[in-house]
Motif scaffolding. Sequence first.
Motif, mmCIF file in Angstrom:
data_model
loop_
_atom_site.group_PDB
_atom_site.id
_atom_site.type_symbol
_atom_site.label_atom_id
_atom_site.label_comp_id
_atom_site.label_asym_id
_atom_site.label_seq_id
_atom_site.Cartn_x
_atom_site.Cartn_y
_atom_site.Cartn_z
ATOM 1 N N SER A 171 0.834 -1.212 0.000
ATOM 2 C CA SER A 171 0.000 0.000 0.000
ATOM 3 C C SER A 171 0.869 1.262 0.000
ATOM 4 O O SER A 171 0.492 2.265 -0.602
ATOM 5 N N ILE A 172 2.021 1.201 0.651
ATOM 6 C CA ILE A 172 2.928 2.346 0.658
ATOM 7 C C ILE A 172 3.462 2.608 -0.752
ATOM 8 O O ILE A 172 3.411 3.730 -1.252
ATOM 9 N N VAL A 173 3.956 1.551 -1.404
ATOM 10 C CA VAL A 173 4.497 1.699 -2.769
ATOM 11 C C VAL A 173 3.409 2.207 -3.704
ATOM 12 O O VAL A 173 3.638 3.118 -4.514
ATOM 13 N N GLU A 174 2.201 1.670 -3.595
ATOM 14 C CA GLU A 174 1.105 2.089 -4.467
ATOM 15 C C GLU A 174 0.715 3.545 -4.207
ATOM 16 O O GLU A 174 0.437 4.295 -5.141
ATOM 17 N N THR A 175 0.709 3.972 -2.959
ATOM 18 C CA THR A 175 0.392 5.356 -2.620
ATOM 19 C C THR A 175 1.429 6.301 -3.215
ATOM 20 O O THR A 175 1.090 7.336 -3.783
ATOM 21 N N VAL A 176 2.699 5.942 -3.096
ATOM 22 C CA VAL A 176 3.776 6.761 -3.670
ATOM 23 C C VAL A 176 3.636 6.797 -5.191
ATOM 24 O O VAL A 176 3.726 7.852 -5.814
ATOM 25 N N ARG A 177 3.366 5.654 -5.790
ATOM 26 C CA ARG A 177 3.207 5.578 -7.249
ATOM 27 C C ARG A 177 2.073 6.496 -7.705
ATOM 28 O O ARG A 177 2.222 7.263 -8.662
ATOM 29 N N LYS A 178 0.927 6.446 -7.020
ATOM 30 C CA LYS A 178 -0.215 7.288 -7.388
ATOM 31 C C LYS A 178 0.101 8.766 -7.179
ATOM 32 O O LYS A 178 -0.278 9.608 -7.990
ATOM 33 N N ARG A 179 0.792 9.081 -6.097
ATOM 34 C CA ARG A 179 1.096 10.484 -5.768
ATOM 35 C C ARG A 179 2.010 11.117 -6.822
ATOM 36 O O ARG A 179 1.896 12.290 -7.136
ATOM 37 N N PHE A 180 2.916 10.316 -7.377
ATOM 38 C CA PHE A 180 3.865 10.824 -8.370
ATOM 39 C C PHE A 180 3.368 10.644 -9.806
ATOM 40 O O PHE A 180 4.037 11.075 -10.743
ATOM 41 N N ALA A 181 2.213 10.035 -10.004
ATOM 42 C CA ALA A 181 1.728 9.696 -11.351
ATOM 43 C C ALA A 181 1.622 10.897 -12.288
ATOM 44 O O ALA A 181 1.934 10.783 -13.471
ATOM 45 N N ASP A 182 1.201 12.038 -11.775
ATOM 46 C CA ASP A 182 0.978 13.197 -12.632
ATOM 47 C C ASP A 182 2.054 14.268 -12.518
ATOM 48 O O ASP A 182 1.869 15.384 -12.986
ATOM 49 N N VAL A 183 3.180 13.924 -11.917
ATOM 50 C CA VAL A 183 4.251 14.898 -11.736
ATOM 51 C C VAL A 183 4.996 15.097 -13.052
ATOM 52 O O VAL A 183 5.353 14.130 -13.720
ATOM 53 N N ASP A 184 5.215 16.346 -13.419
ATOM 54 C CA ASP A 184 5.933 16.657 -14.660
ATOM 55 C C ASP A 184 7.432 16.709 -14.382
ATOM 56 O O ASP A 184 7.925 17.616 -13.719
ATOM 57 N N VAL A 185 8.156 15.718 -14.879
ATOM 58 C CA VAL A 185 9.615 15.680 -14.707
ATOM 59 C C VAL A 185 10.315 15.772 -16.065
ATOM 60 O O VAL A 185 11.479 15.402 -16.196
ATOM 61 N N SER A 186 9.606 16.286 -17.063
ATOM 62 C CA SER A 186 10.145 16.341 -18.417
ATOM 63 C C SER A 186 11.387 17.216 -18.534
ATOM 64 O O SER A 186 12.180 17.044 -19.460
ATOM 65 N N ASN A 187 11.581 18.142 -17.594
ATOM 66 C CA ASN A 187 12.741 19.035 -17.666
ATOM 67 C C ASN A 187 13.930 18.543 -16.844
ATOM 68 O O ASN A 187 14.932 19.234 -16.744
ATOM 69 N N VAL A 188 13.840 17.349 -16.272
ATOM 70 C CA VAL A 188 14.944 16.815 -15.468
ATOM 71 C C VAL A 188 15.929 16.117 -16.408
ATOM 72 O O VAL A 188 15.581 15.135 -17.062
ATOM 73 N N PRO A 189 17.171 16.629 -16.475
ATOM 74 C CA PRO A 189 18.150 16.018 -17.372
ATOM 75 C C PRO A 189 18.733 14.731 -16.783
ATOM 76 O O PRO A 189 18.867 14.582 -15.567
ATOM 77 N N GLY A 190 19.063 13.786 -17.661
ATOM 78 C CA GLY A 190 19.736 12.559 -17.225
ATOM 79 C C GLY A 190 18.864 11.684 -16.354
ATOM 80 O O GLY A 190 17.652 11.640 -16.503
ATOM 81 N N THR A 191 19.519 11.003 -15.428
ATOM 82 C CA THR A 191 18.832 10.084 -14.527
ATOM 83 C C THR A 191 19.094 10.486 -13.087
ATOM 84 O O THR A 191 20.230 10.774 -12.714
ATOM 85 N N VAL A 192 18.035 10.524 -12.298
ATOM 86 C CA VAL A 192 18.146 10.779 -10.868
ATOM 87 C C VAL A 192 17.363 9.662 -10.189
ATOM 88 O O VAL A 192 16.231 9.372 -10.587
ATOM 89 N N ALA A 193 17.965 9.025 -9.185
ATOM 90 C CA ALA A 193 17.298 7.902 -8.534
ATOM 91 C C ALA A 193 17.388 8.015 -7.019
ATOM 92 O O ALA A 193 18.405 8.447 -6.483
ATOM 93 N N TYR A 194 16.300 7.607 -6.377
ATOM 94 C CA TYR A 194 16.197 7.656 -4.926
ATOM 95 C C TYR A 194 15.730 6.301 -4.429
ATOM 96 O O TYR A 194 14.756 5.763 -4.948
ATOM 97 N N GLN A 195 16.405 5.779 -3.448
ATOM 98 C CA GLN A 195 15.942 4.557 -2.823
ATOM 99 C C GLN A 195 15.260 4.920 -1.514
ATOM 100 O O GLN A 195 15.766 5.746 -0.757
ATOM 101 N N PHE A 196 14.123 4.320 -1.256
ATOM 102 C CA PHE A 196 13.405 4.524 -0.001
ATOM 103 C C PHE A 196 13.517 3.254 0.827
ATOM 104 O O PHE A 196 13.162 2.173 0.348
#
Length: 109
Positions: free
Chosen positions: A8-33
């Motif tokens: 449920s935590i992963v799904e909540t995070v996935r839904k919360r970020f679903a509509d976030v516009d990251v089109s201007n972020v260059p390259g790759t950025v990764a975060y581990q929770f």
Amino acid sequence: MAALTYESIVETVRKRFADVDVSNVPGTVAYQFNIVGKVEGIFYVEIKDGQLHVEPYDYKDRNAVITMNGTNLIKLINGKLDPVLAFTTGKLKVDGDLGAALELIKYLK
């Protein structure tokens, strides 16, 4: 409220970020929770090629590792817990690039 589970935590995070516009972020950025406490697990948020992905896996080449309990993570992504306050009170720990972690949080505003 339903019982808090890793899924449920992963799904909540996935839904919360679903509509976030990251089109201007260059390259790759990764975060581990790292979720700790009553519910434990690891997942990552990756921004790559203008797309954001949330996956239930360990991510080796990450910019930052964010550690917190599931309840506080849900509060954080829903805007009910201030990220700076969470960090300064020890509810949120960051290993790695603190600036990158703060960048991710700004997408939740």
